[in-house]
Design a protein around this motif. Structure first.
Motif, PDB file in Angstrom:
ATOM      1  N   THR A  73       0.856  -1.182   0.000  1.00 55.51           N
ATOM      2  CA  THR A  73       0.000   0.000   0.000  1.00 55.51           C
ATOM      3  C   THR A  73       0.895   1.236   0.000  1.00 55.51           C
ATOM      4  O   THR A  73       2.068   1.147   0.388  1.00 55.51           O
ATOM      5  N   VAL A  92     -10.984   0.010   2.849  1.00 57.58           N
ATOM      6  CA  VAL A  92     -12.373   0.336   3.159  1.00 57.58           C
ATOM      7  C   VAL A  92     -13.200  -0.938   3.027  1.00 57.58           C
ATOM      8  O   VAL A  92     -12.984  -1.721   2.101  1.00 57.58           O
ATOM      9  N   GLY A 149     -10.155   8.672   5.706  1.00 53.40           N
ATOM     10  CA  GLY A 149      -8.923   8.516   4.939  1.00 53.40           C
ATOM     11  C   GLY A 149      -8.280   7.149   5.077  1.00 53.40           C
ATOM     12  O   GLY A 149      -7.087   6.990   4.839  1.00 53.40           O
ATOM     13  N   SER A 150      -9.085   6.138   5.442  1.00 49.17           N
ATOM     14  CA  SER A 150      -8.512   4.807   5.645  1.00 49.17           C
ATOM     15  C   SER A 150      -7.996   4.217   4.329  1.00 49.17           C
ATOM     16  O   SER A 150      -8.460   4.570   3.252  1.00 49.17           O
ATOM     17  N   ASP A 151      -7.025   3.323   4.445  1.00 54.93           N
ATOM     18  CA  ASP A 151      -6.387   2.720   3.272  1.00 54.93           C
ATOM     19  C   ASP A 151      -7.203   1.561   2.724  1.00 54.93           C
ATOM     20  O   ASP A 151      -7.279   1.362   1.518  1.00 54.93           O
ATOM     21  N   HIS A 155      -6.216   3.524  -2.493  1.00 50.68           N
ATOM     22  CA  HIS A 155      -7.140   3.026  -1.472  1.00 50.68           C
ATOM     23  C   HIS A 155      -7.833   1.784  -2.013  1.00 50.68           C
ATOM     24  O   HIS A 155      -8.094   1.676  -3.211  1.00 50.68           O
ATOM     25  N   GLN A 158     -15.882   6.625   5.474  1.00 49.46           N
ATOM     26  CA  GLN A 158     -14.558   6.003   5.387  1.00 49.46           C
ATOM     27  C   GLN A 158     -13.609   6.830   4.509  1.00 49.46           C
ATOM     28  O   GLN A 158     -12.402   6.871   4.740  1.00 49.46           O
ATOM     29  N   ARG A 159     -14.176   7.551   3.516  1.00 54.72           N
ATOM     30  CA  ARG A 159     -13.360   8.466   2.708  1.00 54.72           C
ATOM     31  C   ARG A 159     -12.895   9.659   3.556  1.00 54.72           C
ATOM     32  O   ARG A 159     -11.731  10.068   3.496  1.00 54.72           O
ATOM     33  N   PRO A 211      -0.706   1.777   7.349  1.00 53.58           N
ATOM     34  CA  PRO A 211      -2.068   1.492   6.871  1.00 53.58           C
ATOM     35  C   PRO A 211      -3.114   1.347   7.988  1.00 53.58           C
ATOM     36  O   PRO A 211      -2.800   0.886   9.093  1.00 53.58           O
ATOM     37  N   ARG A 234     -10.441   5.529  -6.420  1.00 55.63           N
ATOM     38  CA  ARG A 234      -9.593   6.179  -5.411  1.00 55.63           C
ATOM     39  C   ARG A 234      -8.224   5.510  -5.406  1.00 55.63           C
ATOM     40  O   ARG A 234      -7.963   4.621  -4.587  1.00 55.63           O
TER      41      ARG A 234
END
Length: 376
Positions: free
Chosen positions: A23, A143, A139-141, A183, A135-136, A89, A180
């Motif tokens: 990631t 989702v 900013g999580s890697d 992500h 979740q956007r 992450p 995205r």
């Protein structure tokens, strides 16, 4: 997205796999155990201490964070990584499970779920689109799709209805997630303990196409034997070249059994929750530090462990601070438990790479079966 987020499998031994999820925020070595940072903190731990145990990724919780401090506030403050001081992450769950288990007066429709907050009774709605938006903002890697998870046991009709709703929501989650780069979005297989429903669910998810796949709806009270018999076939139904994540598992022997059946990622609150209640997981099984047998014992919790609780403190001290309700008790035992869980993961990764996983597994079970060291 492939160039920014991808899964590279390096070895397989039986069904057990080892590899790396790449990631933009760093590599995740698999099999991976994700400590749970429900409310943007792994309870009783500093982020750098969690990293020192060997964790490559943490789990954050959509339901808890949307209620407090809110995803919008976290976004304004620079996103979840900055907010909680974890630059590696983060996977966020969709909130579906907590809505089912924690929220009051919930109403389920095709659109989504309306519910009352367990904190202050305020009304909220979660839909696939809103879950993706939250979740956007966080900013999580990684989702997770928004899904519905019925508690087991449930009858076949209820399981089928719930699974098909989750599959329609998975498609809406995919559409709302959009493009995205960097992500990833994971789909969640449902279907209870019904093999045909698991098959139908896997086919529906694969058709939509996701960056990884979770086995959902297990570890909800069905017992280890039923869970393992489902895992004997469920992961095989999912694409080989994508990570497979078993949600909410588990105890050390659950984790080892899941990896043996082809699972790459797991998460559980157990190491931290048990640490706060005086339970330590060791190579020799579970130790209850509150028991009087430890009060005069100068030996470490686990002589083979290199965590600070084992290197620098005695069982007698750990017993004393637990009995005295001192904060350091939960801190040391949680650190130890998280360290031990990561030790298990490292041991499995090495043995799968070396082709000696079966021997490692036999040794793991044998050592645990011998039980704790004799009292002094």
């Amino acid at each position: 997205m492939a160039e920014l987020f991808n899964f590279e499998m390096s070895a397989q031994d039986g069904k057990a796999r080892t590899g790396v999820i790449h990631t933009p925020r760093g590599d995740i070595r698999t099999p991976a155990f994700m400590p749970v940072g429900t409310a943007a903190t792994v309870k009783a731990m500093m982020p750098e201490s969690v990293r020192a145990t060997g964790a490559d990724i943490l789990l954050g919780n959509t339901y808890h964070l949307m209620l407090r401090p809110t995803a919008e506030r976290i976004d304004r403050l620079g996103g979840l990584h900055k907010f909680m001081n974890w630059d590696r992450p983060i996977l966020t769950d969709s909130g579906g499970f907590q809505v089912m288990s924690l929220a009051g007066l919930r109403k389920l429709t095709e659109q989504g779920v309306t519910f009352k907050s367990h904190i202050d009774g305020s009304k909220h709605e979660l839909t696939p689109e809103r879950s993706m938006e939250i979740q956007r903002l966080l900013g999580s890697d990684i989702v997770m799709c928004f899904d519905e998870c019925p508690a087991l046991p449930a009858d076949r009709d209820r399981i089928a209805e719930s699974m098909r709703l989750s599959m329609r929501w998975a498609e809406r989650s995919r559409d709302a997630f959009g493009d995205r780069p960097g992500h990833a979005l994971f789909g969640i297989q449902q279907g209870g303990l019904e093999k045909d429903f698991r098959e139908e669910s896997a086919a529906a998810l694969t058709k939509v196409g996701f960056d990884g796949y979770a086995v959902g709806g297990l570890a909800v009270g069905e017992g280890q034997e039923a869970m393992f018999s489902c895992l004997d076939y469920a992961p095989d139904m999912l694409p080989m070249d994508k990570p497979r994540y078993l949600m909410g598992v588990g105890k050390p022997d659950d984790i080892v059994g899941a990896v043996a059946r082809g699972i790459d990622m797991m998460d559980c609150v157990l190491p931290s929750r048990s640490g706060r209640t005086g339970q330590a997981f060791t190579r020799h099984g579970v130790v209850n530090i509150k028991n009087a047998r430890h009060q005069d014992d100068p030996r470490p919790l686990d002589e083979g462990c290199s965590c600070p609780a084992c290197r620098q403190y005695s069982r007698a001290y750990l017993h004393h601070v637990f009995r005295s309700n001192e904060m350091i008790s939960g801190m040391l035992l949680t650190w130890h438990n998280l360290h031990y869980f990561q030790d298990i993961m490292a041991g499995m990764r090495e043995s799968i790479a070396a082709g000696t996983f079966a021997a490692w597994q036999a040794d793991f079970h044998e050592t645990r079966a011998r039980g704790d060291i004799e009292p002094l």
